[in-house]
Design an enzyme around this catalytic site. Structure first.
Site, PDB file in Angstrom:
ATOM      1  N   LYS A 156      26.915  41.829  45.748  1.00  0.00           N
ATOM      2  CA  LYS A 156      28.088  41.206  45.118  1.00  0.00           C
ATOM      3  C   LYS A 156      28.894  40.460  46.175  1.00  0.00           C
ATOM      4  O   LYS A 156      29.368  39.342  45.933  1.00  0.00           O
ATOM      5  CB  LYS A 156      28.937  42.277  44.419  1.00  0.00           C
ATOM      6  CG  LYS A 156      28.261  42.799  43.162  1.00  0.00           C
ATOM      7  CD  LYS A 156      28.888  44.062  42.598  1.00  0.00           C
ATOM      8  CE  LYS A 156      28.064  44.579  41.423  1.00  0.00           C
ATOM      9  NZ  LYS A 156      28.464  45.909  40.956  1.00  0.00           N
TER      10      LYS A 156
ATOM     11  N   GLN B 214      33.023  50.387  41.741  1.00  0.00           N
ATOM     12  CA  GLN B 214      31.565  50.568  41.686  1.00  0.00           C
ATOM     13  C   GLN B 214      31.232  51.980  41.201  1.00  0.00           C
ATOM     14  O   GLN B 214      31.691  52.963  41.780  1.00  0.00           O
ATOM     15  CB  GLN B 214      30.971  50.320  43.090  1.00  0.00           C
ATOM     16  CG  GLN B 214      29.463  50.383  43.146  1.00  0.00           C
ATOM     17  CD  GLN B 214      28.783  49.254  42.367  1.00  0.00           C
ATOM     18  OE1 GLN B 214      29.195  48.101  42.432  1.00  0.00           O
ATOM     19  NE2 GLN B 214      27.743  49.581  41.615  1.00  0.00           N
TER      20      GLN B 214
ATOM     21  N   ASP C 175      34.833  43.647  35.595  1.00  0.00           N
ATOM     22  CA  ASP C 175      33.674  44.215  34.916  1.00  0.00           C
ATOM     23  C   ASP C 175      33.773  44.127  33.395  1.00  0.00           C
ATOM     24  O   ASP C 175      32.796  44.391  32.693  1.00  0.00           O
ATOM     25  CB  ASP C 175      33.608  45.699  35.291  1.00  0.00           C
ATOM     26  CG  ASP C 175      32.323  46.034  35.981  1.00  0.00           C
ATOM     27  OD1 ASP C 175      31.436  45.178  36.040  1.00  0.00           O
ATOM     28  OD2 ASP C 175      32.205  47.186  36.439  1.00  0.00           O
TER      29      ASP C 175
END
Ligand code: NAP
Length: 292
Positions: free
Chosen positions: A53, A97, A120
């Site tokens: 990422k 995460q 997200d």
């Protein structure tokens, strides 16, 4: 032979578009977009995902505000960091995460993220926005699947779509996005009887069951479009939830694993961040086609 739904190629194209949006808006915004990826503990797979990422952010010109905390960091400290990032005007997206180390509860931490910085798209408010068809960051993996389907001109309106899996991360938002695009959607899960009878109805089959090679030729109607969200390492090789060798000859289009849905998930994380940056600075953006 099935058309390959190539996520790597489309993700690279999306990155080019994002790079152009950023350079066009940089002068007005006065700063680059910022994404904070919070990693807690030392789960090795998470380490790889976070590094990917951050590399993708570098490629398009998003500033990474990385944070790597020890596995035994108290929840209060993580919460305080999330609140600092919420208040930081140079941060447009925040991603926690997963999975978290044992002992840290996901829900209160995810809920603490400012919904407008929810890179997200998994905050309760944003799932509600998806349900109601309102604007907001979209869950990255299903949004990436929609982009892949649209780019390949897969007919969605009126199609019989079957989603295998009903997780909050993939299956449920996937079903909502397909329904919003006028597919007739069936959701199958671990209690579904005779899975093959259900999946064989699908013109469009999206599999997110987390079971290596669950779906074989018997599950697939000839000519169906098959999207494999699963990713597993079995005997040192990567594979998905679909048995590619037996399904590919039947399908009209199919995603590879790796190189299908995975790169699209990262691309959509960048899209959510850049769109949030545009909104913050009153910039128009040509990315609406990527927000299903
Ligand atoms: P999850 O939370 O474990 O959910 C799996 C879903 O599949 C559940 O709804 C479960 O049903 C259903 N299921 C399990 N076994 C089944 C079976 N035998 N038949 C039918 N349905 C079954 O997994 P997830 O987070 O949605 O992820 C799914 C897969 O996608 C995993 O392999 C994950 O690693 C992968 N993934 C990939 C990406 C990417 O970017 N490529 C992103 C996210 C996830 P119940 O609800 O009844 O338990």
């Amino acid at each position: 032979m099935a058309t390959l739904l190539d996520g790597r190629r489309l993700a690279a194209e999306i990155e080019r578009r994002l790079g152009a949006v950023i350079s066009d808006g940089l002068e007005v915004a006065g700063r680059a977009p910022g994404l904070a990826v919070l990693r807690i503990g030392d789960d090795p797979a998470s380490g790889v995902y976070v590094a990917n990422k951050e590399k993708a952010c570098d490629r398009v010109g998003i500033r990474s505000h990385g944070g790597h905390l020890a596995a035994d960091t108290p929840a209060g400290e993580v919460l305080a960091l999330i609140r600092r990032l919420n208040a930081d005007p140079t941060v447009d997206g925040i991603l926690l995460q997963l999975p978290l180390p044992q002992g840290l509860a996901e829900e209160p931490l995810l809920a603490a993220i400012d919904p407008d910085k929810d890179a997200d798209g998994l905050h309760t408010l944003n799932l509600g926005r998806l349900l109601k068809g309102e604007r907001g960051p979209r869950s990255c993996t299903p949004a990436g699947v929609m982009a892949l389907l649209r780019c390949a001109d897969v007919p969605i309106s009126g199609a019989q779509a079957v989603v295998v899996g009903r997780s909050i991360l993939v299956g449920k938002p996937m079903a909502l996005m397909l329904q919003a695009a006028d597919a007739t959607v069936t959701v199958a899960h671990s209690r579904t009887h005779h899975l093959w009878e259900v999946t064989r109805q699908a013109d469009l089959l999206v599999v997110a069951a987390g079971r290596p090679q669950l779906i074989g030729a018997v599950h697939v109607k000839p000519g169906a479009v098959v999207v494999d969200v699963g990713i597993h390492r079995v005997d040192g090789r990567l594979c998905g939830d679909v048995n590619y060798e037996t399904v590919e000859p039947l399908a009209s289009a199919i995603t590879p694993v790796p190189g299908g849905v995975g790169p699209m998930t990262v691309a959509m994380l960048l899209v959510n961040t850049v769109v949030a940056w545009c909104h913050r600075h009153g910039l128009d953006h040509p990315l609406a086609d990527l927000l299903p």
